[in-house]
Motif scaffolding. Structure first.
Motif, PDB file in Angstrom:
ATOM      1  N   ALA A  41      -6.140   0.888  -2.060  1.00 49.28           N
ATOM      2  CA  ALA A  41      -5.631   0.227  -0.855  1.00 49.28           C
ATOM      3  C   ALA A  41      -6.477  -0.979  -0.480  1.00 49.28           C
ATOM      4  O   ALA A  41      -5.953  -2.065  -0.193  1.00 49.28           O
TER       5      ALA A  41
ATOM      6  N   ASP B  35      -8.470   3.963   4.709  1.00 47.22           N
ATOM      7  CA  ASP B  35      -7.197   3.771   4.018  1.00 47.22           C
ATOM      8  C   ASP B  35      -6.056   3.603   5.017  1.00 47.22           C
ATOM      9  O   ASP B  35      -5.231   2.690   4.910  1.00 47.22           O
TER      10      ASP B  35
ATOM     11  N   ILE C 156       0.542   4.281  -3.838  1.00 45.99           N
ATOM     12  CA  ILE C 156       0.040   2.907  -3.779  1.00 45.99           C
ATOM     13  C   ILE C 156       0.258   2.208  -5.121  1.00 45.99           C
ATOM     14  O   ILE C 156       0.700   1.049  -5.167  1.00 45.99           O
TER      15      ILE C 156
ATOM     16  N   GLU D  12      -2.042  -4.015   6.671  1.00 49.61           N
ATOM     17  CA  GLU D  12      -1.142  -4.591   5.667  1.00 49.61           C
ATOM     18  C   GLU D  12       0.242  -4.856   6.248  1.00 49.61           C
ATOM     19  O   GLU D  12       0.855  -5.897   6.003  1.00 49.61           O
TER      20      GLU D  12
ATOM     21  N   ASN E 197      -3.659   0.295   5.837  1.00 48.27           N
ATOM     22  CA  ASN E 197      -2.199   0.337   5.835  1.00 48.27           C
ATOM     23  C   ASN E 197      -1.615  -0.265   7.098  1.00 48.27           C
ATOM     24  O   ASN E 197      -0.609  -0.981   7.042  1.00 48.27           O
TER      25      ASN E 197
ATOM     26  N   LEU F 124       0.860  -1.187   0.000  1.00 52.59           N
ATOM     27  CA  LEU F 124       0.000   0.000   0.000  1.00 52.59           C
ATOM     28  C   LEU F 124       0.897   1.239   0.000  1.00 52.59           C
ATOM     29  O   LEU F 124       1.518   1.537  -1.003  1.00 52.59           O
TER      30      LEU F 124
ATOM     31  N   TYR G 287      -5.297  -5.050  -0.341  1.00 53.98           N
ATOM     32  CA  TYR G 287      -5.391  -5.840   0.884  1.00 53.98           C
ATOM     33  C   TYR G 287      -6.275  -7.066   0.667  1.00 53.98           C
ATOM     34  O   TYR G 287      -5.985  -8.159   1.149  1.00 53.98           O
TER      35      TYR G 287
END
Length: 445
Positions: free
Chosen positions: A229, A171, A289, A178, A175, A59, A233
């Motif tokens: 994003a 978002d 990203i 992730e 992150n 991301l 994921y």
């Protein structure tokens, strides 16, 4: 009579379909079940053809990006060293951060109770970064506890500004997840082969699906960057291709809908500078990203994003800029537009009043174009310097903790000009996590 019976049959069928969908999505409420399928796009620059094409982590940061940050701090190199000193002392970076949620329902708009989520999301992301840099177990515990707590309790997101809430905080939340999933080995609560619940189900139904209908200008770019994003994921090829197409071709929300290809004028320059400048940061994050996935869109339109940053920086530093009143955002009438001249509302850099600070967007653009690519950008460079003199990029003031990640000297720095492409031996392509020897391995658990 026959027509009446047919109408009732239709209503009963619709209710049954809704009930079936509700059962399939567990306890989540307020779902956009009528959004329909994600539109299929044609052959688009940077599109994915299969799930194995996705880079993880991928991301805002790839594994190589995270290592550059960690090693910069470990080796005492600036700007990482000094930036980390400030970052590590921030309240949201502490493993002792006290969670303010979770809640079952959050709302942004006429109803507003989302700041607990906003603050917890920032704490999750900053603790995830702290864990990666320091390998402190307590930071791992704090980040994953926040992810699981909200992931198993939040059931509905409502309000007229739902898209902003899911696109900004969502978002940043993705992150954090992730990093902890692919680097930290976190497995979400409720994860199982059938009938699972938890973070990923929530991310799909409450966040990703409510971002499919993309808005306009900066609002639309928020949804685009978030969809990028979320899709990565979730390993959702259709969603990713839809989002990357919107970035390039949506003439209301994409890069060409936001910035005049000739001058770099922003579509909301006449509205106010807070929205105009924030849009730069969200466009840069979307491009970041996409870069993590191996595609360069920073150079689109002959470096249009940089030209837009130069335009906005020049104006917010107190200078005149050319203005075309015929270039403005779609549906400007919703916000009392279009406009005849650039707005002076919230004009300036750094602290614009005793209680407000302009958006922290300059570092990501400066490091990407000036340092990494070696391009000349005098106004962007000056904007970074002025912003730095006012205290630099730290967590935002007030209720906007999810708007921008900030901490740019730590997160976006490069040591100098270079390509900095993903190393396939150190970056996960399509599954697994980083092994002890620095290479990827499939996760069979």
């Amino acid at each position: 009579m026959i027509i009446l019976i047919m109408k009732w049959n239709t209503i009963i069928f619709s209710l049954a379909l809704f009930a079936k969908t509700a059962l399939a999505t567990g306890q989540l409420n307020g779902l956009p079940v009528l959004n329909g399928p994600i539109p299929t796009v044609g052959n688009i620059y940077g599109m994915k053809s299969r799930v194995g094409d996705f880079v993880h982590p991928g991301l805002w940061h790839t594994h190589d990006d995270l290592e550059r940050i960690r090693l910069g701090v470990a080796n005492g190199q600036d700007p990482w060293k000094t930036a980390f000193l400030n970052f590590s002392m921030d309240s949201f970076s502490q493993a002792s951060y006290v969670m303010q949620g979770p809640k079952n329902i959050i709302c942004r708009g006429s109803c507003s109770n989302y700041t607990t989520f906003t603050n917890d999301v920032r704490a999750a992301y900053q603790n995830a970064m702290m864990w990666y840099i320091t390998r402190n177990q307590s930071n791992w515990d704090r980040a994953t506890t926040i992810l699981d707590s909200w992931g198993t309790n939040l059931t509905s997101i409502i309000g007229t500004d739902t898209s902003l809430l899911v696109g900004l905080e969502g978002d940043m939340f993705a992150n954090a997840a992730e990093i902890m999933r692919w680097e930290g080995g976190w497995v979400e609560q409720g994860a199982k082969a059938s009938g699972g619940s938890g973070f990923s189900n929530q991310l799909y139904w409450l966040f990703a699906r409510q971002s499919i209908i993309i808005g306009q200008a900066n609002y639309g770019m928020v949804s685009i960057k978030a969809l990028l994003a979320f899709s990565i994921y979730l390993d959702d090829v259709s969603m990713y291709n839809y989002a990357i197409n919107a970035y390039q071709n949506d003439l209301c929300a994409g890069i060409y809908g936001n910035y005049d290809a000739k001058t770099g004028q922003g579509a909301e320059t006449g509205r106010d500078q807070g929205h105009a400048v924030s849009g730069l940061g969200w466009t840069a994050l979307a491009a970041r990203i996409i870069q993590s996935q191996g595609t360069d869109v920073y150079s689109l339109g002959n470096n249009l994003l940089l030209n837009a940053a130069e335009y906005s920086a020049k104006y917010n530093l107190g200078n005149d800029v050319p203005y075309d009143p015929k270039f403005y955002r779609c549906e400007a009438i919703l916000i009392n537009g279009p406009w005849s001249a650039p707005s002076n509302i919230s004009r300036g850099l750094g602290m614009t009043s005793a209680t407000s600070k302009s958006p922290a967007v300059w570092d990501i653009i400066y490091y990407q174009y000036v340092v990494k690519r070696g391009l000349n950008a005098p106004w962007t460079t000056k904007a970074k310097q002025v912003y730095g003199a006012s205290g630099g990029e730290q967590h935002p003031i007030g209720n906007s903790q999810g708007d921008h990640p900030s901490w740019g000297d730590l997160l976006w720095s490069y040591p100098g000009r270079g390509q900095f492409v993903n190393n396939n031996d150190r970056t996960i392509w399509g599954g697994g996590r980083i092994g002890s020897n620095g290479t990827g391995m499939l996760n069979y658990s």
